[in-house]
Design a protein around this motif. Structure first.
Motif, short mmCIF file in Angstrom:
data_model
loop_
_atom_site.label_atom_id
_atom_site.label_comp_id
_atom_site.label_asym_id
_atom_site.label_seq_id
_atom_site.Cartn_x
_atom_site.Cartn_y
_atom_site.Cartn_z
N SER A 823 -17.56 -8.36 13.03
CA SER A 823 -16.92 -9.04 11.93
C SER A 823 -17.55 -10.78 11.57
O SER A 823 -17.07 -10.92 11.32
CB SER A 823 -15.77 -8.86 11.97
N GLU A 824 -18.91 -10.91 12.65
CA GLU A 824 -19.20 -12.10 12.30
C GLU A 824 -18.50 -13.00 11.18
O GLU A 824 -19.30 -14.29 10.88
CB GLU A 824 -20.10 -12.62 13.21
N GLU A 825 -19.94 -12.21 10.43
CA GLU A 825 -20.15 -12.12 8.33
C GLU A 825 -18.82 -11.67 8.45
O GLU A 825 -17.99 -13.00 7.38
CB GLU A 825 -20.90 -11.68 7.72
N ARG A 826 -17.44 -11.05 8.75
CA ARG A 826 -16.42 -10.67 7.22
C ARG A 826 -15.80 -11.47 7.46
O ARG A 826 -14.67 -11.39 6.80
CB ARG A 826 -16.41 -8.87 7.85
N VAL A 827 -15.41 -12.34 8.43
CA VAL A 827 -14.11 -13.26 9.08
C VAL A 827 -14.44 -13.87 7.20
O VAL A 827 -13.22 -14.97 6.43
CB VAL A 827 -14.32 -14.17 9.93
N PHE A 828 -15.28 -14.81 6.85
CA PHE A 828 -14.97 -15.39 6.14
C PHE A 828 -15.46 -14.76 4.35
O PHE A 828 -15.75 -16.02 3.56
CB PHE A 828 -17.11 -15.75 5.57
N GLU A 829 -14.99 -13.86 4.64
CA GLU A 829 -14.97 -13.57 2.71
C GLU A 829 -13.61 -13.23 2.51
O GLU A 829 -12.56 -13.16 3.66
CB GLU A 829 -15.20 -11.54 3.01
N ARG A 830 -13.43 -13.46 1.56
CA ARG A 830 -11.84 -13.47 0.82
C ARG A 830 -10.85 -12.97 1.55
O ARG A 830 -10.80 -11.60 1.21
CB ARG A 830 -11.97 -14.10 -0.36
N PHE A 831 -9.44 -13.37 1.63
CA PHE A 831 -8.66 -12.37 2.03
C PHE A 831 -8.27 -11.19 3.48
O PHE A 831 -7.75 -10.13 3.62
CB PHE A 831 -8.43 -11.28 0.53
N GLN A 832 -9.82 -11.69 3.94
CA GLN A 832 -10.06 -11.23 4.76
C GLN A 832 -9.55 -11.64 6.12
O GLN A 832 -9.45 -12.79 6.85
CB GLN A 832 -11.47 -10.74 5.75
N ARG A 833 -8.30 -10.82 7.04
CA ARG A 833 -7.51 -11.75 8.05
C ARG A 833 -7.28 -10.87 9.28
O ARG A 833 -7.94 -8.97 9.49
CB ARG A 833 -6.36 -11.30 8.03
N GLY A 834 -7.62 -11.42 10.36
CA GLY A 834 -7.57 -10.14 12.01
C GLY A 834 -5.96 -9.14 11.88
O GLY A 834 -5.67 -9.74 10.87
N ARG A 835 -7.02 -8.52 12.73
CA ARG A 835 -5.52 -7.62 13.45
C ARG A 835 -4.57 -7.92 14.12
O ARG A 835 -4.11 -7.00 14.69
CB ARG A 835 -6.28 -6.22 13.82
N HIS A 836 -4.51 -8.98 14.48
CA HIS A 836 -3.35 -10.01 15.65
C HIS A 836 -2.08 -9.47 14.75
O HIS A 836 -1.85 -10.18 13.71
CB HIS A 836 -3.68 -10.81 15.86
N GLU A 837 -1.30 -9.23 15.06
CA GLU A 837 0.42 -8.72 15.13
C GLU A 837 0.94 -10.52 14.50
O GLU A 837 0.65 -10.71 15.52
CB GLU A 837 1.17 -7.86 15.76
N GLY A 838 2.23 -10.52 14.47
CA GLY A 838 2.73 -11.57 13.80
C GLY A 838 2.03 -12.40 13.24
O GLY A 838 2.34 -13.74 13.15
N VAL A 839 1.02 -12.95 12.69
CA VAL A 839 0.20 -13.72 12.22
C VAL A 839 0.01 -14.29 10.66
O VAL A 839 -0.60 -12.98 10.09
CB VAL A 839 -1.68 -13.46 12.58
N THR A 840 0.54 -14.73 10.30
CA THR A 840 0.90 -15.13 9.14
C THR A 840 -0.34 -15.44 8.29
O THR A 840 -1.37 -16.05 8.68
CB THR A 840 1.94 -15.81 8.49
N GLY A 841 -0.67 -15.52 7.37
CA GLY A 841 -1.67 -15.58 5.80
C GLY A 841 -2.43 -15.14 5.42
O GLY A 841 -2.38 -13.77 5.26
N VAL A 842 -2.93 -15.82 4.16
CA VAL A 842 -3.28 -15.16 3.09
C VAL A 842 -5.06 -14.40 3.27
O VAL A 842 -5.94 -14.05 2.57
CB VAL A 842 -4.00 -15.06 1.34
#
Length: 895
Positions: A823-842
């Motif tokens: 996921s090293e490149e995918r994290v820089f795509e728009r609206f991609q968020r990590g799978r950690h529970e309780g984390v907010t953001g778009v």
């Protein structure tokens, strides 16, 4: 026929063996074909399936529609059935073929009813015939049913007969793939009786059907269409069998008419007689012209005859061969022709004695084929069917031939004392050969005549007189002249063959070059320019390409030479060709007075444009067979259609990506907007409802409102920043700043979010000033550090900066759980968020970081850290020369 001619062609034998092997290995498709619903296709298919089951064959029912017919439903009993797949559509449950279940079951034979059926939305394939093809590719034999009105090529004919437009159709290629077609035929009266008894439709539906589709006249016409379509398939099977087993004699199972066409004035009468005969026999007919090594001079008349045959419904075929009769008879045997029409010769009988008779050769070699000779016009032929179009030699060529003979005579006189006189005649034959090769047939004939005369006058005793003492030399003279004529004729033929080969090779090379250029072209402009350039060079003409615009009207997009303008009248001709999908203009029966020939570019069932050719000379297109234009037009059409489909695919992919982004945005924003708004609304409502709240509670609610407002403001700011960066409207306001100052400012902004986390900053003193937009760069580090606070837990953050090789590298690391591998490149795509529970953001923080880096000409990448955690590496170019920092003057009062 010699033993050599009877020997089978090894290449043909190899192709036959390979074809039989492929046919034996591939799955079989059997189609039960009818002319209307209710004739018994499904009933017959189930009877055959039950017989196979009794023989031990693994037969399953994929999908069978009984339409509440008791007889049909009873045949399903005892046959294993694959459960249908339930598909929801507009609140309804639809039963469809479970393709995956059949593939997993992998029976020997599967029954798939109603081949033309349209699958429910959401199925793997939109059409059931596509499911059948996938089953065949998986090695499963398929039994299926279809009616004639569903055949694609007959759709408009059926609509004209019944006034009913059938929407569900099956491509003809599927029927051509069928290994066996069994026609299910009953008399129309019996079908109408079944309809009245309710065995086809329910009573109310039956009455409507009988008044419209099921009228007796419609059924008779549909029955004829079905039988003819099956007859075509049987005919193809017969031809394949004949070719596979080397059968050459004619099998008169059905009539086929062949008409020999040439430039003779009587050919038009032969063509019309062939049309009348084919119409009377209701048989297919073909008009054949043979391009022998001797090209006809009256090309315009020939093209007119071929257009006449085509307009009367004939299939026009151009053959090539050394002898016309052999080519015609070979084609006739290969295509099982039963009747052959040829025009009566009008030239002198002596020509037949000298050249051989085409008619006699055809009659003697026809075998079982009936040959009919049709009388034509008695006017003299303009140079017959196989007269030559030889170039006329110039006077200089004749003079050179005479000089060549004189030179050979001089050489012979010099060698006369060393050789016998008869030996020297070979030199004169060499002179004839050289003249034929270099100068042409006419000068070669002159060289043969002059050679005989010179040989007699200068070498044969008594010398220097034409008198001959020994009568045996008369035979020598005759042989010299005869061999000279033969050599000149054979050499001329070889030259014509060479010219023909070069001619065809040049055209083939031109089409190959066009194919190569079109394959390399990746946009419409370069493809259009390639088409007109090659068309102009191939036909020595001005070429124009017109493509339809958004209004559907063709307009000029490319021309050769570049900048050439198409006359408005010729534009109208191109428009007619586009609207009617037919060639129009110069040399055709439609608008023949035009100066251009317009050919529609047809790809499948759609017209993608028009190619207009304006020859530089009046005969520019007459010398070129129409097939070259057709081949070029087909290549251009397929290339343009490919580009159009590629563009549509790109547009569809863009729409899909846009829709995906829109959905992601709505999903993310709707949640992250509602959360702070709900918190603000709840806290404010509580404050308003109870002004007597304790001070601690009051302050806690106010703090909550402020925090959630800041969170909401950051969300909106990120959305606005992403929009500005995407649009390219951001202009960098560069300043020379220390990178440490920018990082410290970002840390100060996030002091509350960072809490007690340790932030270790390592920036060596030798790191120079950088020319950046400090506001944007500070936003980059804010987003990066805020992302770390969300996903790295309470781990410490390490920030290091180094300058080397003309670039500044800043590394931000943590000791959190790290990134998901891949996921090293995918994290820089728009609206991609990590799978950690309780984390907010778009999911916009990291995309904004990359956009800011790229705006500065730099880059950012993510990776996992050794020992655990994640690392984000920022690289910024060091551009320009930083200003020197002067020591500040001491402030007044400083010590």
């Amino acid at each position: 026929m010699t033993a050599e001619e009877q020997r089978p062609d090894p290449d043909q034998l190899l192709r036959r063996i390979q074809s039989e092997e492929q046919r034996a290995l591939r799955a079989r498709l059997k189609v039960f074909f009818g002319f209307a619903p209710g004739v018994g296709k499904t009933y017959r298919m189930l009877r055959v399936a039950r017989d196979l089951r009794d023989e031990g064959v693994d037969v399953v029912v994929g999908v069978v529609e009984t339409h509440r017919r008791a007889e049909t439903a009873s045949l399903l009993e005892g046959l294993p059935t694959v459960a249908r797949k339930k598909v929801s559509h507009r609140g309804r449950q639809l039963d469809e073929l479970d393709l995956d279940a059949v593939l997993a079951r992998k029976p020997k034979v599967v029954l798939v009813d109603e081949l033309a059926h349209t699958n429910a939305p959401g199925s793997r394939h939109p059409k059931r015939w596509q499911d059948v093809l996938e089953l065949l590719e998986a090695g499963i034999d398929v039994f299926t049913t279809v009616n004639v009105q569903h055949v694609e090529s007959l759709n408009d004919v059926v609509a004209q007969i019944t006034n009913v437009q059938v929407r569900e159709t099956v491509p003809d290629s599927v029927l051509e793939r069928a290994d066996e077609i069994e026609v299910i035929d009953i008399p129309p009266e019996e079908l109408l009786a079944r309809l009245a008894e309710g065995k086809v439709y329910l009573p109310d539906q039956a009455e409507r059907a009988k008044a419209h589709f099921f009228r007796k006249g419609n059924l008779l016409a549909l029955r004829e269409l079905a039988l003819r379509r099956v007859a075509q398939h049987v005919d193809e099977d017969v031809r394949e069998y004949r070719a596979a087993h080397g059968v050459e004699e004619t099998w008169p199972a059905s009539e086929r008419v062949l008409v020999c066409v040439g430039p003779s004035p009587g050919s038009d009468r032969v063509i019309r007689e062939g049309y009348r005969m084919a119409a009377g026999l209701r048989a297919p007919w073909v008009a054949v012209y043979v391009e022998s090594i001797e090209r006809t001079s009256d090309r315009a008349r020939l093209e007119g005859h071929l257009r006449l045959a085509e307009s009367l419904g004939a299939s026009v075929v151009r053959l090539e061969g050394l002898r016309v009769a052999d080519a015609v008879l070979a084609y006739s045997r290969q295509h099982n022709v039963t009747r052959l029409l040829v025009g009566k010769p009008t030239h002198s009988r002596w020509l037949d004695r000298l050249r051989g008779s085409l008619l006699d050769d055809i009659v003697r070699g026809s075998g079982e084929i009936d040959v009919q000779v049709i009388g034509g016009k008695s006017e003299a032929e303009p140079r017959g069917l196989d007269e030559v179009e030889d170039e006329r030699a110039s006077p200089t060529a004749y003079l050179l031939a005479a000089v060549l003979v004189a030179a050979v005579t001089g050489i012979s006189l010099g060698l006369a004392h060393a050789f016998r006189v008869p030996d020297l005649e070979v030199l004169f034959l060499v002179a004839v050969l050289v003249a034929a090769i270099r100068l042409g047939r006419g000068p070669a004939v002159l060289a043969a005549a002059l050679g005989v005369a010179a040989y007699d006058f200068f070498l044969v005793p008594p010398r220097f007189t034409f008198a001959v003492a020994d009568t045996r030399y008369v035979l020598t003279f005759a042989m010299m002249f005869g061999v000279g004529l033969l050599v000149s004729e054979l050499t001329a033929r070889i030259r014509r063959q060479e010219r023909g080969a070069i001619h065809r090779e040049s055209r083939t090379a031109a089409l190959y070059a066009l194919s190569r250029d079109l394959g390399a072209a990746d946009d419409l402009g370069s493809s259009a320019n390639a088409v007109v350039r090659h068309a102009g060079q191939l036909f020595d003409a001005r070429a124009f390409l017109l493509l339809p615009g958004t209004d559907g009207v063709p307009s000029l997009v490319a021309s050769h030479p570049e900048g050439a303008v198409l006359d408005p009248k010729e534009h109208g001709v191109a428009g007619w060709a586009f609207d009617h999908a037919r060639v129009a203009g110069l040399g055709t029966d439609t608008l023949p007075g035009s100066s251009t020939l317009s050919a529609p570019l047809v790809a499948g069932t759609s017209i993608v444009g028009v190619l207009a050719i304006e020859p530089r000379s009046a005969r520019g297109l007459d010398r070129e067979p129409r097939e070259w234009l057709d081949a070029l037009a087909r290549q251009a059409a397929f290339a343009l259609a490919r580009l159009r489909l590629s563009e549509e695919a790109r547009s569809a992919a863009l729409r899909a990506k846009t829709e995906e982004l829109r959905s992601s945005l709505l999903s993310a924003v709707s949640h992250d907007l509602r959360t702070p708004l709900a918190a603000i609304t709840g806290a404010a409502s509580t404050l308003r409802a109870d002004p007597t709240l304790p001070r601690d509670t009051h302050d806690e609610l106010v703090t909550s409102i402020c925090d959630q407002a800041v969170r909401l403001e950051r969300l909106v700011a990120n959305l606005l920043d992403m929009t500005r960066l995407d649009s390219g409207s951001v202009e960098l306001v560069r300043e020379w700043v220390p990178i440490e100052e920018v990082i410290v400012a970002a840390i100060a902004q996030l002091e509350t979010r960072l809490g007690d986390r340790a932030v270790r900053l390592d920036v060596p003193a030798d790191v120079p000033l950088v020319s950046v937009d400090p506001v944007l760069l500070e936003q980059l580090f804010v987003n990066l550090l805020e992302n770390a606070t969300k996903y790295a837990g309470e781990s410490a953050l390490d920030i290091t900066a180094r300058a080397d090789a003309g670039a500044l590298t800043v590394v931000v690391g943590d000791r959190g759980p790290g990134l998901v591998p891949g996921s090293e490149e995918r994290v820089f795509e728009r609206f991609q968020r990590g799978r950690h529970e309780g984390v907010t953001g778009v999911g916009l923080g990291l995309p904004i970081c990359r956009a800011i880096c790229e705006a500065h000409g730099g880059s950012i990448r993510a990776s996992n850290r050794e020992g655990g955690g994640a690392i984000f590496t920022i690289t910024l170019p060091l551009i320009g020369t930083p200003p020197s920092l002067a020591a500040p003057e001491p402030l007044e009062g400083a010590r």
